[in-house]
Scaffold this motif. Sequence first.
Motif, PDB file in Angstrom:
ATOM      1  N   TRP A   2     -16.709   0.596  38.920  1.00  0.00           N
ATOM      2  CA  TRP A   2     -16.332   1.516  39.987  1.00  0.00           C
ATOM      3  C   TRP A   2     -15.269   0.935  40.918  1.00  0.00           C
ATOM      4  N   ILE A   3     -14.357   1.833  41.330  1.00  0.00           N
ATOM      5  CA  ILE A   3     -13.290   1.519  42.271  1.00  0.00           C
ATOM      6  C   ILE A   3     -13.456   2.431  43.485  1.00  0.00           C
TER       7      ILE A   3
ATOM      8  N   GLN B  92      -4.241  13.486  45.537  1.00  0.00           N
ATOM      9  CA  GLN B  92      -3.905  14.884  45.774  1.00  0.00           C
ATOM     10  C   GLN B  92      -2.957  15.467  44.731  1.00  0.00           C
ATOM     11  N   MET B  93      -2.209  14.612  44.044  1.00  0.00           N
ATOM     12  CA  MET B  93      -1.263  15.138  43.062  1.00  0.00           C
ATOM     13  C   MET B  93      -1.979  15.782  41.882  1.00  0.00           C
ATOM     14  N   THR B  94      -3.116  15.227  41.512  1.00  0.00           N
ATOM     15  CA  THR B  94      -3.948  15.818  40.463  1.00  0.00           C
ATOM     16  C   THR B  94      -5.318  15.162  40.497  1.00  0.00           C
ATOM     17  N   TRP B  95      -6.342  15.920  40.183  1.00  0.00           N
ATOM     18  CA  TRP B  95      -7.702  15.374  40.120  1.00  0.00           C
ATOM     19  C   TRP B  95      -8.152  15.215  38.664  1.00  0.00           C
ATOM     20  N   ILE B  96      -7.215  15.207  37.741  1.00  0.00           N
ATOM     21  CA  ILE B  96      -7.552  15.015  36.334  1.00  0.00           C
ATOM     22  C   ILE B  96      -7.656  13.514  36.070  1.00  0.00           C
ATOM     23  N   PRO B  97      -8.816  13.004  35.711  1.00  0.00           N
ATOM     24  CA  PRO B  97      -9.037  11.547  35.657  1.00  0.00           C
ATOM     25  C   PRO B  97      -8.102  10.784  34.744  1.00  0.00           C
TER      26      PRO B  97
ATOM     27  N   GLY C 291      -2.284  -9.054  34.247  1.00  0.00           N
ATOM     28  CA  GLY C 291      -3.466  -8.290  34.608  1.00  0.00           C
ATOM     29  C   GLY C 291      -3.993  -7.467  33.441  1.00  0.00           C
ATOM     30  N   VAL C 292      -4.971  -6.634  33.741  1.00  0.00           N
ATOM     31  CA  VAL C 292      -5.558  -5.740  32.741  1.00  0.00           C
ATOM     32  C   VAL C 292      -5.519  -4.308  33.267  1.00  0.00           C
ATOM     33  N   ILE C 293      -5.390  -3.383  32.337  1.00  0.00           N
ATOM     34  CA  ILE C 293      -5.348  -1.959  32.670  1.00  0.00           C
ATOM     35  C   ILE C 293      -6.651  -1.304  32.222  1.00  0.00           C
ATOM     36  N   HIS C 294      -7.226  -0.505  33.107  1.00  0.00           N
ATOM     37  CA  HIS C 294      -8.414   0.277  32.770  1.00  0.00           C
ATOM     38  C   HIS C 294      -8.142   1.744  33.086  1.00  0.00           C
ATOM     39  N   ARG C 295      -8.574   2.607  32.199  1.00  0.00           N
ATOM     40  CA  ARG C 295      -8.401   4.037  32.416  1.00  0.00           C
ATOM     41  C   ARG C 295      -9.566   4.600  33.230  1.00  0.00           C
ATOM     42  N   VAL C 296      -9.244   5.630  33.988  1.00  0.00           N
ATOM     43  CA  VAL C 296     -10.234   6.283  34.840  1.00  0.00           C
ATOM     44  C   VAL C 296     -10.910   7.401  34.052  1.00  0.00           C
ATOM     45  N   SER C 297     -12.230   7.442  34.092  1.00  0.00           N
ATOM     46  CA  SER C 297     -12.971   8.484  33.373  1.00  0.00           C
ATOM     47  C   SER C 297     -13.535   9.561  34.298  1.00  0.00           C
ATOM     48  N   ARG C 298     -13.637   9.242  35.575  1.00  0.00           N
ATOM     49  CA  ARG C 298     -14.246  10.212  36.490  1.00  0.00           C
ATOM     50  C   ARG C 298     -13.734   9.975  37.898  1.00  0.00           C
ATOM     51  N   ILE C 299     -13.478  11.053  38.614  1.00  0.00           N
ATOM     52  CA  ILE C 299     -13.060  10.995  40.014  1.00  0.00           C
ATOM     53  C   ILE C 299     -14.103  11.708  40.860  1.00  0.00           C
TER      54      ILE C 299
ATOM     55  N   ASP D 122     -11.737  10.573  54.077  1.00  0.00           N
ATOM     56  CA  ASP D 122     -10.680  10.092  53.185  1.00  0.00           C
ATOM     57  C   ASP D 122     -11.180   8.922  52.322  1.00  0.00           C
ATOM     58  N   ILE D 123     -12.028   9.252  51.379  1.00  0.00           N
ATOM     59  CA  ILE D 123     -12.588   8.232  50.493  1.00  0.00           C
ATOM     60  C   ILE D 123     -12.930   8.879  49.156  1.00  0.00           C
ATOM     61  N   ALA D 124     -12.768   8.112  48.087  1.00  0.00           N
ATOM     62  CA  ALA D 124     -13.071   8.610  46.741  1.00  0.00           C
ATOM     63  C   ALA D 124     -13.534   7.443  45.881  1.00  0.00           C
ATOM     64  N   LEU D 125     -14.263   7.770  44.832  1.00  0.00           N
ATOM     65  CA  LEU D 125     -14.736   6.783  43.867  1.00  0.00           C
ATOM     66  C   LEU D 125     -14.134   7.078  42.503  1.00  0.00           C
ATOM     67  N   LEU D 126     -13.746   6.035  41.800  1.00  0.00           N
ATOM     68  CA  LEU D 126     -13.209   6.159  40.447  1.00  0.00           C
ATOM     69  C   LEU D 126     -14.126   5.406  39.498  1.00  0.00           C
ATOM     70  N   ARG D 127     -14.570   6.078  38.450  1.00  0.00           N
ATOM     71  CA  ARG D 127     -15.366   5.422  37.420  1.00  0.00           C
ATOM     72  C   ARG D 127     -14.456   5.091  36.250  1.00  0.00           C
TER      73      ARG D 127
END
Length: 324
Positions: free
Chosen positions: A74-75, A83-88, A106-114, A126-131
């Motif tokens: 989690w991030i 705001q530009m898009t909520w598509i994970p 570094g390493v890259i991880h893709r987001v699966s859920r917002i 103004d807070i959000a979680l990224l899985r």
Amino acid sequence: MDGSLEMRRRRGSEEQDNRTFTFLSPLSLVCGRPVYSGRVVGGKDAAATRWPWQVSLKLSNSHICGGSLVSDRWIVTAAHCLQMTWIPFFYTVWLGSIDMDNLDEGVIHRVSRIVIHPTYSNVSGDIALLRLFSRVTYSSSILPICLSNVKKKQLIIPDSCWVTGWGKLKEEDADYPTKLQEAEVPIIEHQKCENIYNPLGSFLPQIQPVIEETMICAGDLNKGKDTCQGDSAGPLACHIDGIWILIGLSSWGTGCGLSFPGVYTNVTYYQKWITSVISRAEVLVPKTWTYLTSYSLLYCSLWLFWDPPVPLGLAFYQERSKCS
């Protein structure tokens, strides 16, 4: 600020620099304990492994905001950054390095859920979680930051904390630094910050407060230390009782390092919400995957032909915005 401020953490030795951790390590024994413990506006280049929870949130491979790793999956970031898009799957996070010119480190991880906080509106909530799709492997350069202990009645915040990010060094700058910047900034008392942003408030008590209880202010108005465009959602980290705790997220402000302090989302206020979302995650996984699959099929072709806009800074802008 000079290199003498950079100290190795009290526990550990030089041999630990190359240590690795598995995601099975108890979070409480890993978080907030970087190998190094001791320019954002008025700051300087950060040392490698000093802020191992710092991430770069990317949209179409372009840095748009910061964020903080709080577990192996989690991030925590700012809602306005999305705001530009909520598509994970449009988003990735980059972690494990401080140099934007050397992404291979570094390493890259893709987001699966917002998960956007339900009260988010303009600067409120103004807070959000990224899985993340896959779990992060801990190392000396990738470690989570601690969240405050909700069982404590009151968290005593020190007089000054640290901000980090890849934002502009000066508001008028056209370019962004390639290396992560750090700065120590004083915490500004809530009412004092309200008086700065809302000088008429004491005379007109019916006016809605500008600085809400969900916000915290920080910045060195004398030395010009502050966050700026590109630092949005970067952590306000405080060293408390021997560990680093995520106290705030860079959210908004007026100017960069001038007469107004930076305003941060008060992460401790949202602690119970964060804990609740993460704890329910495993139950929601099947539903999440169904959601992602359907949207992936729908938008896959659009992604191939999409000409993404150039990030202009913060999605939210109020004279000074803090996302790039």
